[in-house]
Design an enzyme around this catalytic site. Structure first.
Site: not given
Length: 519
Positions: A189, A213, A267, A269-270, A288, A322, A419
């Protein structure tokens, strides 16, 4: 991109206006929203096979303005069935799109770029409405995002193969580069236009087709950009857009054998989950992921340059990138002077709705983002850190947060180890160059890093020693379409942008031609 650098830095450093939200902002925002809803690029349905469609079960999800909480639109809440149809559409389109000449694909991309630039104002307003960043910064993102389409329109014609000297006289050895196939592109986003074009541009240039997506928080910019692709004549099915149930859409992309590559920005994690899921069908992945960017200020740095660059690196998009400076590591000889000068500059940052003239920091994306920032600051204070400036919600309410500086930060604090993704600048102290390098590298992340020094030898030593994919020296904004963007360690795999970015969407095929001496 230089335009983006100039816009971001000039906004941050020349703003000396009041931090009060102007009454005209809501009127400007309302006018922009009303005007956009009448625009032909304003779309609120998914795109599959060149057709704008609703979710098959008619479910919707609201898109809100983070500055006000107001509903901008409702978009389809799609899932597995819609995603599978989008994949089939992309697979069908691949058969013809991949067979076009590079010059033909290049013309389509160039037309798309022209239309993005022709609709720059509306796209910028749309980004500000659904994402919250100041309008000037949003317009800078449009420039930046469009630059990838322009660059890869040109690069499409430079995908070269090779001829290898044969080991036998009757053989000829060739190397061909061919498109990977259908690509699943999952975007965040914080850059709702640029993160799409940075992936879709090179994919289309190679001859791939895509299922995009976008984030459920900012789908309208993605849909508008896809509408412009259709207007550019890019054939139906080459670009498809689905949004809604993130886990179901992601699972469908991972499970499909027709999808040959996943490209993701988001992220860590994802990213790890996508990487694990891609193993089932052995898909290629480009990731990334998150960062923990150090910004090292040495004693010999030009103070003005260091403050200017650190401001740009830290507070762009309210700290929600990021590559934002997450740890400002300052040498002890300049620590106090830097903190004072930096605080003076940060006090002048105007916070408010992105449509207000002079605003350089908008809201955070949602309440969860504010809660995260508050948790990090509370953790730091409980361990001895001091809030030099800010440290609380802004008087504007909603998800606005005061630009914040925290001193006496230690490595064990969340502000230094994770972060923050918000407008919080933690300042750490170091003594020697070796200590600074160790502090900077003491993280699982490795996306971006920044150095401020006037010592040329140190520039080379430290740049080479830092375990990061991008390093800025005496510069706070370093992203450009002509340079490779990506991280090392747990900040990701692969590179985007530049001539290196196009290789992520190509397969290398070796061809051996035998019996060449037969008459």
């Amino acid at each position: 991109m230089r335009v983006l650098q100039v816009l971001a830095v000039s906004k941050i450093l020349t703003s000396h206006l009041s931090r009060t939200h102007r009454p005209s902002a809501s009127r400007q925002m309302s006018t922009a929203a009303s005007s956009l809803k009448k625009s032909p690029i304003f779309r609120t349905l998914g795109l599959i096979g060149g057709k704008w469609i609703d979710a098959y079960d008619a479910k919707t999800i609201q898109v809100n303005n983070p500055s006000t909480g107001e509903i901008i639109a409702e978009v389809p809440f799609m899932g597995t069935l819609e995603t599978n149809d989008a994949i089939s559409s992309a697979s069908d389109a691949f058969n013809s799109w991949s067979k076009l000449t590079a010059a033909e694909r290049s013309k389509y991309l160039r037309k798309w770029y022209d239309l993005i630039m022709a609709n720059k104002e509306e796209l910028g307003q749309l980004i500000t409405l659904e994402q919250g960043k100041p309008l000037k910064e949003a317009l800078g993102e449009v420039n930046y995002g469009a630059s990838f389409i322009e660059f890869f329109a040109e690069e499409a014609k430079r995908i070269y193969g090779d001829i290898i000297p044969a080991t036998l006289g009757d053989r000829r050895l060739f190397v061909l580069k061919q498109p990977v196939g259908v690509v699943g592109a999952i975007t965040p986003w914080n850059f709702p236009l640029a993160m799409i074009t940075r992936k879709v541009g090179p994919a289309l240039a190679c001859g791939c087709t895509v299922v995009v997506k976008p984030s459920e928080l900012t789908p309208l910019t993605a849909l508008a950009t896809a509408e412009l692709a259709l207007q550019a004549g890019i054939p139906p099915g080459v670009i498809n857009v689905v949004m809604g149930n993130a886990s179901k859409i992601g699972d469908a992309l991972l499970a499909s054998t027709q999808v040959r590559k996943i490209t993701f920005t988001g992220s860590t994690a994802v990213g790890k989950k996508l990487m694990a899921g891609a193993a089932e069908t052995v898909k290629r992945v480009s990731l990334e992921l998150g960062g923990n960017a150090p910004c090292i200020v040495f004693d010999d740095a030009d103070l003005d340059v260091a403050v200017k660059g650190t401001l740009a690196a830290k507070f762009r998009n309210s700290g929600q990138t990021c590559v934002c400076a997450n740890r400002i590591i300052v040498q002890e000889g300049i620590y106090e002077k830097f903190a004072e000068a930096f605080s003076k500059a940060v006090r002048n940052l105007q916070v408010g709705d992105g449509f207000t003239e002079g605003v350089v920091q908008g809201p955070l994306i949602n309440e969860a983002a504010v809660q995260k920032v508050q948790t990090f600051i509370q953790d730091a204070m409980s361990k001895g850190a001091k809030v030099l400036l800010g440290g609380k919600r802004h008087s504007l309410g909603m998800t606005f947060y005061e630009p914040t500086i925290v001193t006496d930060v230690k490595s064990e604090m969340l502000l230094a180890s994770e972060e923050v993704f918000g407008p919080v600048a933690p300042i750490l102290r170091f003594k020697t160059e070796e200590e600074a390098i160790h502090m900077a590298n003491n993280t699982k992340a490795g996306l971006a890093a920044y150095i401020f020094t006037n010592n040329v030898q140190r520039t080379w030593r430290v740049s080479e020693a830092l375990e990061y994919g991008l390093v800025g020296v005496n510069e706070g904004i370093i992203s450009t379409e002509v340079a490779p963007f990506g991280g090392v360690k747990q900040s990701g795999l692969g590179r985007e942008g530049s001539k290196y970015g196009i290789d992520e969407y190509l397969e290398v095929k070796y061809v051996c031609l035998g019996d060449m001496n037969r008459s």
